[in-house]
Design an enzyme around this catalytic site. Sequence first.
Site, PDB file in Angstrom:
ATOM      1  N   ILE A 146     130.354  57.832  -5.022  1.00  0.00           N
ATOM      2  CA  ILE A 146     130.790  57.485  -6.376  1.00  0.00           C
ATOM      3  C   ILE A 146     129.568  57.003  -7.146  1.00  0.00           C
ATOM      4  CG2 ILE A 146     132.373  56.128  -7.773  1.00  0.00           C
ATOM      5  CD1 ILE A 146     133.718  58.028  -5.752  1.00  0.00           C
ATOM      6  N   SER A 147     129.131  57.799  -8.133  1.00  0.00           N
ATOM      7  CA  SER A 147     127.945  57.452  -8.913  1.00  0.00           C
ATOM      8  C   SER A 147     128.357  57.048 -10.325  1.00  0.00           C
ATOM      9  CB  SER A 147     126.972  58.637  -8.936  1.00  0.00           C
ATOM     10  OG  SER A 147     125.723  58.236  -9.480  1.00  0.00           O
ATOM     11  N   LYS A 151     125.149  55.779 -15.708  1.00  0.00           N
ATOM     12  CA  LYS A 151     123.933  54.975 -15.891  1.00  0.00           C
ATOM     13  C   LYS A 151     122.788  55.470 -15.008  1.00  0.00           C
ATOM     14  CE  LYS A 151     126.590  50.963 -17.352  1.00  0.00           C
ATOM     15  NZ  LYS A 151     127.848  51.727 -17.470  1.00  0.00           N
ATOM     16  N   ASN A 194     132.404  54.316 -17.823  1.00  0.00           N
ATOM     17  CA  ASN A 194     133.188  53.090 -17.642  1.00  0.00           C
ATOM     18  C   ASN A 194     134.660  53.423 -17.430  1.00  0.00           C
ATOM     19  OD1 ASN A 194     131.110  50.871 -18.549  1.00  0.00           O
ATOM     20  ND2 ASN A 194     130.947  52.536 -20.021  1.00  0.00           N
ATOM     21  N   VAL A 195     135.315  52.612 -16.613  1.00  0.00           N
ATOM     22  CA  VAL A 195     136.746  52.771 -16.407  1.00  0.00           C
ATOM     23  C   VAL A 195     137.470  51.578 -17.022  1.00  0.00           C
ATOM     24  CG1 VAL A 195     136.668  54.260 -14.384  1.00  0.00           C
ATOM     25  CG2 VAL A 195     136.512  51.793 -14.088  1.00  0.00           C
ATOM     26  N   LEU A 196     138.611  51.875 -17.621  1.00  0.00           N
ATOM     27  CA  LEU A 196     139.356  50.853 -18.351  1.00  0.00           C
ATOM     28  C   LEU A 196     139.928  49.809 -17.411  1.00  0.00           C
ATOM     29  CD1 LEU A 196     141.224  53.307 -20.694  1.00  0.00           C
ATOM     30  CD2 LEU A 196     139.457  51.701 -21.400  1.00  0.00           C
ATOM     31  N   GLY A 197     139.631  48.569 -17.691  1.00  0.00           N
ATOM     32  CA  GLY A 197     140.245  47.481 -16.931  1.00  0.00           C
ATOM     33  C   GLY A 197     139.591  47.179 -15.599  1.00  0.00           C
ATOM     34  N   SER A 198     138.441  47.780 -15.297  1.00  0.00           N
ATOM     35  CA  SER A 198     137.801  47.494 -14.018  1.00  0.00           C
ATOM     36  C   SER A 198     137.235  46.076 -14.024  1.00  0.00           C
ATOM     37  CB  SER A 198     136.676  48.496 -13.750  1.00  0.00           C
ATOM     38  OG  SER A 198     135.644  48.345 -14.703  1.00  0.00           O
ATOM     39  N   ARG A 227     121.797  43.063 -23.855  1.00  0.00           N
ATOM     40  CA  ARG A 227     121.426  42.283 -22.677  1.00  0.00           C
ATOM     41  C   ARG A 227     120.370  43.040 -21.865  1.00  0.00           C
ATOM     42  NH1 ARG A 227     127.316  41.523 -20.239  1.00  0.00           N
ATOM     43  NH2 ARG A 227     127.260  43.733 -20.747  1.00  0.00           N
TER      44      ARG A 227
END
Length: 613
Positions: free
Chosen positions: A406-407, A410, A450-454, A542
């Site tokens: 799982i990459s 980024k 990005n995954v929602l809610g991770s 950041r």
Amino acid sequence: MGLSTGFRSTLVFLFDVVAVLVAWAGAFLIRFNFDWPIPVDRAIWVGVLPLVIAQLIACRWAGLYRGMWIFASLPDLKRVLKAVFFSGAVLLLLTVLVRDYVVVPRSIVLLYPLLLLLIMGGGRAAWRMWKEYRMYGDVRGKGKPVVVVGAGTAGAMLVRELGRSAEWQVVALADDDRSKWGLEISGRRVEGGADKLVEIMRHYNARHVILAMPSARAEVLQRITKIASEAGAHLFTVPGLGELMSGRVAINMMRPVKIEDLLGRESVHIDNLNVQAMLTGKRILVTGAGGSIGSELCRQLSRFSPACIVLFESSEFALYMIEQWFMEHRPEIKVLSLAGDVKDKQRLIEVFTSLRPHVVFHAAAYKHVPLMEVGNAWQAVRNNVLGTLNVARCAQRFGTERFVLISTDKAVNPTNVMGATKRLAEMVCEVLHCHSSDDGTRFQMVRFGNVLGSTGSVIPKFQAQIAHGGPVTVTDPEITRYFMSIPEAAQLVLQAAAMGNGGEVFVLDMGEPVKIVDMARNMIRLSGFTEDDIRIEFTGLRPGEKLYEELLADSEETLETPHPKLRIVRSRSVSEGFYSELQEWLTSKDSVSDDVVRDQLKHWIPEYKPMKI
């Protein structure tokens, strides 16, 4: 106390017999202008018995006694029509057979079926109306006024269902289709388009809006959400079409609109046969099994009847939580919960020796960009690169069929340590695949955003900030990110694993990038606030953060796959000597400074451009 089924069927049958008698006599009365005695009264008595028998046969054939009158609807009307048609055909045949003995006026052949249809259909409809009034009459018009947006099938179903609710009172509908304006659904008028929502709410003194558009595009939902939120409405939505069609939920099971609804991610369809062939009866190891992606992978894997799922996780609490989910929801699936760290080579050898998994999904990783950038760079290398190398070499040594890494997006043109270490992990798998025999382990990599809610993602952070009254902090007004749901990502990982031959880097279709500031504004509105109530504060990028993410490096091209949401990357070749140099570096027993880590990553990943801190 309810009537027994047999007694209820007898009453319905007697009603239909009476309907035959009334329709038959009524047809003659209408034909002869209600004069009695009727000149052809002999015809009345001759036809009664055959028509009653025909009615009994017709009603049984049409299945009329299977329906419940309180739920009488279009299917019941179709059954009545079938029974009436059969009775009419019998009457027509009867008039032909007895014409030499009894005269049956031709108008009776038309009047009798019409009256029979009116009595049988009308009786059932009247019964339903009376029962519904008895059950729901005292609650109608007493709930909270609500405007339904969407006058299609879902809207019609919702208005009908909420008519039986003591909690809600539908006062009007809105729909952008002008042809529906002024029309009514169950007595509720379509007052205009969504642009008139504020006026409609003000006119009916409504403070609640329900979106009954389960298949609407994201931009439509965003527009209506903005209008409703600015009007101070509490916004709800109905379940999606897939859930409604499956029968898992009802149309009246509303819920508040969530940010996920406004991102426009379509449901995913995967080739279950190929995935099942890969997983059914197999032993499967998932590293990072308690994380956001790892745990959802485990839940998705359970659908395909594996022989065993090995949950490998370094966090005791995360391991406990996913184990409890299986105990509650899928107790029939054999699960082994093993605590361990992917950096611990001996622990991995012990696990692989005893279990010999057929398929490995490697989801364990450090993934928080700013945390890994300062003070933790070497730990990111050890966890993301050494951890991948340890698991991958065990998979190769113990005959694992497939290894799926799982990459992340980024890893593309990385500007941070986390992304660079994930690209390095991809390169490790590419090298190992090149050294695998034809029947050896197939190494595959899957990249997504990005995954929602991770855990640690922006949505839970914004939710917490809104709950505390703000401010909501966004790093930059122009920052954008790709998003997909966790179940969508997990399903596409399984699809990629099933279709890969080894050595591929798969890229998931992430859709359109989303501005984080727009997401913050939508979440504030959906929470019932305005930006005057909860302000947005910009804090600056950041360490290691980019304004936007990419799914492909400048030197990469993609190839199509049979699945529309998956593509294969043609990544650049790995330099000679990379693997031996990397192993020597990773086995260093001394801690390595952040700057040295960055220099070494630049040596192996030319596209890595670290940001100045």
